[in-house]
Design an enzyme around this catalytic site. Structure first.
Site, PDB file in Angstrom:
ATOM      1  CE1 TYR A  53      -3.154  -2.882   0.320  1.00 43.56           C
ATOM      2  CE2 TYR A  53      -3.414  -2.444   2.663  1.00 43.56           C
ATOM      3  CZ  TYR A  53      -3.725  -3.185   1.534  1.00 43.56           C
ATOM      4  OH  TYR A  53      -4.630  -4.209   1.653  1.00 43.56           O
ATOM      5  CG  LEU A 240     -18.984  -0.632   2.212  1.00 46.35           C
ATOM      6  CD1 LEU A 240     -18.943   0.876   2.432  1.00 46.35           C
ATOM      7  CD2 LEU A 240     -20.346  -1.195   2.601  1.00 46.35           C
ATOM      8  N   GLY A 241     -17.687  -3.647  -1.448  1.00 45.68           N
ATOM      9  CA  GLY A 241     -17.390  -3.908  -2.856  1.00 45.68           C
ATOM     10  C   GLY A 241     -16.696  -2.745  -3.543  1.00 45.68           C
ATOM     11  N   GLY A 243     -16.796   0.227  -2.902  1.00 41.61           N
ATOM     12  CA  GLY A 243     -17.702   1.366  -3.006  1.00 41.61           C
ATOM     13  C   GLY A 243     -18.900   1.142  -3.898  1.00 41.61           C
ATOM     14  CB  THR A 246     -21.770   3.235  -1.332  1.00 37.38           C
ATOM     15  OG1 THR A 246     -21.313   3.720  -2.610  1.00 37.38           O
ATOM     16  CG2 THR A 246     -20.596   2.658  -0.559  1.00 37.38           C
ATOM     17  N   GLY A 247     -24.064   2.372  -3.652  1.00 41.59           N
ATOM     18  CA  GLY A 247     -25.022   2.958  -4.592  1.00 41.59           C
ATOM     19  C   GLY A 247     -24.470   4.112  -5.398  1.00 41.59           C
ATOM     20  CE  LYS A 248     -17.956   5.326  -4.056  1.00 41.04           C
ATOM     21  NZ  LYS A 248     -16.949   5.954  -3.173  1.00 41.04           N
TER      22      LYS A 248
END
Length: 350
Positions: A53, A240-241, A243, A246-248
Site C-alpha cells: 500500500y 462495500l465492494g 464502493g 454504496t449505490g454511488k
C-alpha cells in the site's frame, strides 16, 4: 464495539478493522491520523495495512501507508493498544519491493519485507503478519465461481508452502511477528498450511483475509467450514465492494473523486450482470429504509463466521457510516430478503 478472538490466539480484535490502503494517495497523512483517532475513539483496536500500500500500487508510493500508521502510533504512544496487521506480497513481477527484481515467498524476500515494514511502522513487532496473496498461480482472490483454465499452470520454481512456513517460524522465534495470517486464499491453501504446521510444529494460521460482500459470498460454504472446524478467523475485506455497494456507481455514475473514477480499478465489480445485481441490492436496502452502504456493511458484520470486517474510507462521514454498521440491528427479514435475492443473482463479483 464487540471484541472477538483471532483464531486460536490470545488476541481480541474489534469486529470492525480499519483498513488503510488509501492513505498515501487518496488520503494525506493528516487524514489518515484523523481516521485512526475517530475509529479508536469508537472502540476499534485493529489496523490492517501492507507493504504493497497505498493503492494503486506503484514504486513512488509503496510503503506510504505503513509510514502513516507508524507516525500515528509514535505520536499517540499507543502501540500497546493496537492490534497491528500487515502483509508481505506473494510472487509478483513488480520489482520495486526487492530493489529491482521480482519477489517470491522465500526467506531472503520475506525477511527483507518484514524488516522494511517494521522500520516504516516504527515498531519492533507485528501482531499479525499475512501473506497478501499466494505464490502459486491461482485466480486473484483464490475463489472463482468457475474453474476456468485447468489445470492451473505451475511455476517450476514455485516455493513449497513448507519452506515458506519455516520462514514464518523464524520470524516468530525472532520476535518480529506474533501470528501468521493468509489472504486471498483457498480452502486447499489454508488446509495445506495447517497440515505443514502440524507436521513441523511451525506457526498455525490464525486468519484469512478474503473478499466477502453481498455480490461475493464465495467464502460460503467450503471456506466457512474450514474456518469453523479449524478456528480460522475471517477478516472480510471489501464489505462495500470497493464502493459499488454504496449505490454511488449505480446507473453508471462516476462521482468526482471516487476511487473508480480516479483510478479505473473497479473491474472486479464490473463483470457481466454485476451492475444489475448491485442495483438490486441498493433498491433492496432502500426498501427497508436503509442507505445501501449501511445495509451492505451490516450484512457482513452479522455473518456467523466473521471475526472482523475491514472497512475503508476516504472521508470521516464515510468512516462514520462504516462504524455505525457495527451498531445496526440486522433482522431475520433482512437476511431472508438478501438470501432470496442472492438465489437469483449469485456471486457476480468473485
Amino acid at each position: 464495539m464487540q471484541k472477538r478472538r483471532l483464531g486460536r490466539t490470545d488476541l481480541l480484535v474489534s469486529s470492525v478493522c480499519l483498513g488503510t490502503m488509501t492513505w498515501g494517495q487518496q488520503n494525506t497523512e493528516a487524514e489518515g491520523h484523523a481516521q485512526m483517532d475517530v475509529a479508536f475513539a469508537r472502540g476499534v483496536n485493529f489496523l490492517d495495512t501492507a507493504e504493497l500500500y497505498s493503492i494503486p500500487p506503484k514504486a513512488q508510493t509503496q510503503g506510504s501507508t505503513e509510514r502513516i500508521v507508524g507516525s500515528w502510533m509514535k505520536e499517540r504512544a499507543n502501540r500497546d493498544k493496537v492490534v497491528l496487521a500487515t502483509k508481505v506480497v506473494g510472487r509478483t513481477p513488480m520489482e520495486w519491493f526487492r530493489g529491482g527484481r521480482p519477489s517470491r515467498l522465500i526467506r531472503t524476500d520475506i525477511f527483507d519485507a518484514i524488516d522494511k515494514s517494521l522500520a516504516r511502522l516504527q515498531t519492533d513487532y507485528v501482531d499479525l503478519y499475512q501473506i497478501h496473496f499466494p505464490e502459486r498461480r491461482v485466480p486473484w482472490g483464490a475463489n472463482p465461481t468457475r474453474v476456468g483454465n485447468w489445470p492451473a499452470p505451475r511455476d517450476a520454481d514455485e516455493t513449497p508452502i513448507a519452506e515458506t512456513l519455516a520462514v514464518f517460524d523464524e520470524l516468530v522465534e525472532a520476535g518480529k511477528i506474533r501470528y501468521l495470517g493468509l489472504s486471498n486464499e483457498s480452502s486447499w491453501g489454508i488446509m495445506r498450511f495447517l497440515f505443514e504446521a502440524e507436521k513441523s510444529g511451525g506457526p498455525r494460521v490464525a486468519s484469512v483475509q478474503n473478499a466477502y460482500n453481498l455480490v461475493n459470498r464465495n467464502f460460503e460454504v467450503n471456506l466457512a467450514e474450514v474456518a469453523d472446524r479449524e478456528d480460522i478467523s475471517l477478516l472480510a475485506y471489501s464489505p462495500l465492494g470497493q464502493g459499488f455497494l454504496t449505490g454511488k456507481y449505480d446507473h453508471g455514475a462516476r462521482p468526482e473523486g471516487a476511487r473508480t473514477t480516479l483510478f479505473d480499478r473497479g473491474q472486479r465489480y464490473q463483470t457481466p450482470y454485476a451492475a444489475e445485481a448491485i442495483l438490486a441490492y441498493s433498491e433492496l436496502a432502500r426498501s427497508f429504509g436503509v442507505e445501501p452502504a449501511l445495509f451492505a456493511g451490516a450484512f457482513v458484520l452479522n455473518r456467523p463466521f466473521l471475526t472482523s470486517s475491514i472497512i475503508g474510507a476516504t472521508t470521516i462521514p464515510q468512516l462514520e457510516t462504516a462504524l455505525h454498521a457495527a451498531e445496526f440491528t440486522w433482522t431475520e427479514e433482512m437476511q431472508k430478503a438478501v438470501d432470496d435475492l442472492h438465489q437469483r443473482v449469485g456471486n457476480p463479483c468473485p
